[in-house]
Scaffold this active site. Structure first.
Site, PDB file in Angstrom:
ATOM      1  N   THR A 309      51.033 -37.876  -6.892  1.00 46.89           N
ATOM      2  CA  THR A 309      49.843 -38.137  -5.757  1.00 46.89           C
ATOM      3  C   THR A 309      50.033 -36.775  -5.300  1.00 46.89           C
ATOM      4  O   THR A 309      50.890 -36.039  -4.957  1.00 46.89           O
ATOM      5  CB  THR A 309      50.364 -39.006  -5.017  1.00 46.89           C
ATOM      6  OG1 THR A 309      50.579 -40.384  -5.842  1.00 46.89           O
ATOM      7  CG2 THR A 309      49.419 -39.096  -3.815  1.00 46.89           C
ATOM      8  N   PHE A 311      48.553 -34.523  -2.112  1.00 40.69           N
ATOM      9  CA  PHE A 311      48.446 -34.731  -0.784  1.00 40.69           C
ATOM     10  C   PHE A 311      47.908 -33.323  -0.083  1.00 40.69           C
ATOM     11  O   PHE A 311      48.028 -32.443  -0.487  1.00 40.69           O
ATOM     12  CB  PHE A 311      49.887 -35.054  -0.058  1.00 40.69           C
ATOM     13  CG  PHE A 311      50.455 -36.384  -0.311  1.00 40.69           C
ATOM     14  CD1 PHE A 311      50.546 -37.290   0.507  1.00 40.69           C
ATOM     15  CD2 PHE A 311      51.173 -36.447  -1.440  1.00 40.69           C
ATOM     16  CE1 PHE A 311      51.093 -38.628   0.095  1.00 40.69           C
ATOM     17  CE2 PHE A 311      51.889 -37.705  -1.979  1.00 40.69           C
ATOM     18  CZ  PHE A 311      51.752 -38.718  -0.812  1.00 40.69           C
TER      19      PHE A 311
END
Length: 433
Positions: A309, A311
């Protein structure tokens, strides 16, 4: 001419001057800023602070947020501050002392009012310096509860930060805008689930700047209460993307259970622990199991070990772009004639050998549909889009400046979301590999 001599009535010229000066004293004032945070706990007190105009705190009681989720959420939900200006009378001592010279002129035996050293001092350039970036004690907002992957991303981005959980992405944005937090770390895309569209919309709605990025490998675990076996489970709860990323593995484990979506992964683990649900499991991190007293039934249950992921770190002010290290720049643009100029925009980067790392389209909220009338074919309706583009170049690079200058000619709207250092840390796959 008539000479001026002291009168016989005994009036002292020195006493007269002193009385005139003292009658024109200016009562000093001080700016008081009070920030009130209200907590749900009955024993929590409101925080108040007095800040002098030189930027240094006079008195401040920061307080501590309670360990419960209600305390965390309420501390992030009270997004308001109040500035109160008040006059305070300061009693000055009568013994002012003697000053023998003022501006180079001798004034023997003339009593003047002394300057109070406790008065607020003027602001200097150091008072206006931005907060330190990496490695400092920053307050970093993230969405979720302790144990969420966003909390781990905040710790990776700012290792010594104070992580502040927020129940919604919107609250994390507002926490930074209202100075409750210094930074926000929010997910924008996942290697398996794709883009987090909500945060792309919020990036355009708010005026925060992207100041960095961090990529976090995601390692999902199946969590349940101690003593619960997999065959006893009837449902699994987690974030929708976590459920999608573990769909095949759950089937391989022989779990014929219902899937139920909740707000976040760690919140699912907290919910099971708080309600003593012995027929329900959660998909979350190993840290969530430690925090909420759950056991790990299975580790690494994501369908693909290459689960990462991305960010972004958000701040109120942008950082100064540099060229001594790899930078990335994020922009958003639109055109009133629709997508017909998209090729021209992309060509502006291709001709300058600037690599694009992402392009994302989102519906134009103010103008979602474009209607075109044509007598031959009737009425055509086209969707209007906002385009988000990430490219590998710093705004300090002349190539990027020329590319955006050309893009601006083809677009009706263009905004730079941020120019920031790329995350160059080595990537490690799942523990099972």
């Amino acid at each position: 001419m008539q000479s001026l001599t002291p009168s016989s009535s005994g009036v002292n010229l020195k006493s007269l001057i002193r009385s005139k000066i003292q009658s024109h004293r200016v009562v000093p004032s001080r700016l008081v800023i009070r920030c009130a945070y209200r907590f749900d706990s009955s024993n929590a007190a409101a925080n108040t602070g007095t800040i002098n105009t030189n930027g240094a705190p006079s008195t401040y009681n920061a307080g501590h947020v309670g360990p419960s989720r209600a305390d965390w959420q309420s501390s992030c939900a009270i997004l308001a501050s109040k500035v109160v200006s008040q006059q305070q009378d300061t009693e000055m001592s009568g013994g002012a002392g003697n000053i023998t010279a003022v501006n180079g002129h001798k004034m023997i035996d003339l009593d003047l009012v002394a300057i109070n050293d406790n008065q607020p001092k003027p602001l200097t350039i150091t008072d206006l310096s931005p907060a330190p970036m990496h490695g400092a004690q920053l307050r970093v907002a993230y969405q979720g509860v302790p144990g969420a992957y966003s909390e781990a991303a905040a710790g990776k981005a700012y290792p010594k930060c104070e992580a502040i959980p927020c129940d919604q992405f919107e609250v994390a944005f507002q926490a930074v805008e209202l100075w409750i937090a210094d930074r926000a770390v929010l997910p924008v895309e996942n290697s398996l689930g794709g883009s987090i569209h909500r945060n792309y919309d919020l990036l355009l709605r708010h005026r925060l700047h992207i100041v960095g990025e961090v990529q976090l490998p995601v390692h999902h675990c199946l969590l349940a209460l101690p003593g619960v076996r997999k065959e006893y489970l009837t449902r699994v709860i987690s974030h929708p993307q976590a459920l999608a990323q573990c769909e095949l593995t759950l089937t391989k484990l022989g779990l014929n259970v219902a899937r139920e979506a909740v707000d976040d992964t760690a919140g699912a683990a907290e919910y099971i622990a708080a309600n003593n649900l012995r027929d329900t499991a959660a998909i979350a991190s190993a840290r969530a199991a430690d925090l909420y007293g759950l056991q790990i039934l299975a580790e690494g249950i994501q369908d693909d070990s290459s689960n990462v992921t991305r960010f972004v770190m958000l701040a109120r002010e942008p950082i100064i772009p540099r060229t001594d290290r790899p930078f990335k720049t994020s922009i958003v643009f639109a055109h009133h004639e629709g997508t017909s100029v998209l090729f021209k925009v992309l060509s502006a980067f291709a001709f300058r050998n600037i690599s694009l790392t992402k392009i994302e389209s989102r519906p134009h909220r103010n103008r979602p549909i474009r209607v075109v009338d044509d007598a031959n074919v009737g009425t055509a309706k086209h969707f209007e889009y906002m385009f988000y583009v990430d490219f590998e170049a710093s705004m300090a690079d002349v190539r990027a400046q020329n590319a955006l200058a050309e893009v601006q000619e083809f677009t009706s709207f263009l905004r730079v979301l941020g120019s920031y250092p790329m995350d160059m840390t080595p990537w490690c796959p799942s523990r099972e590999d």
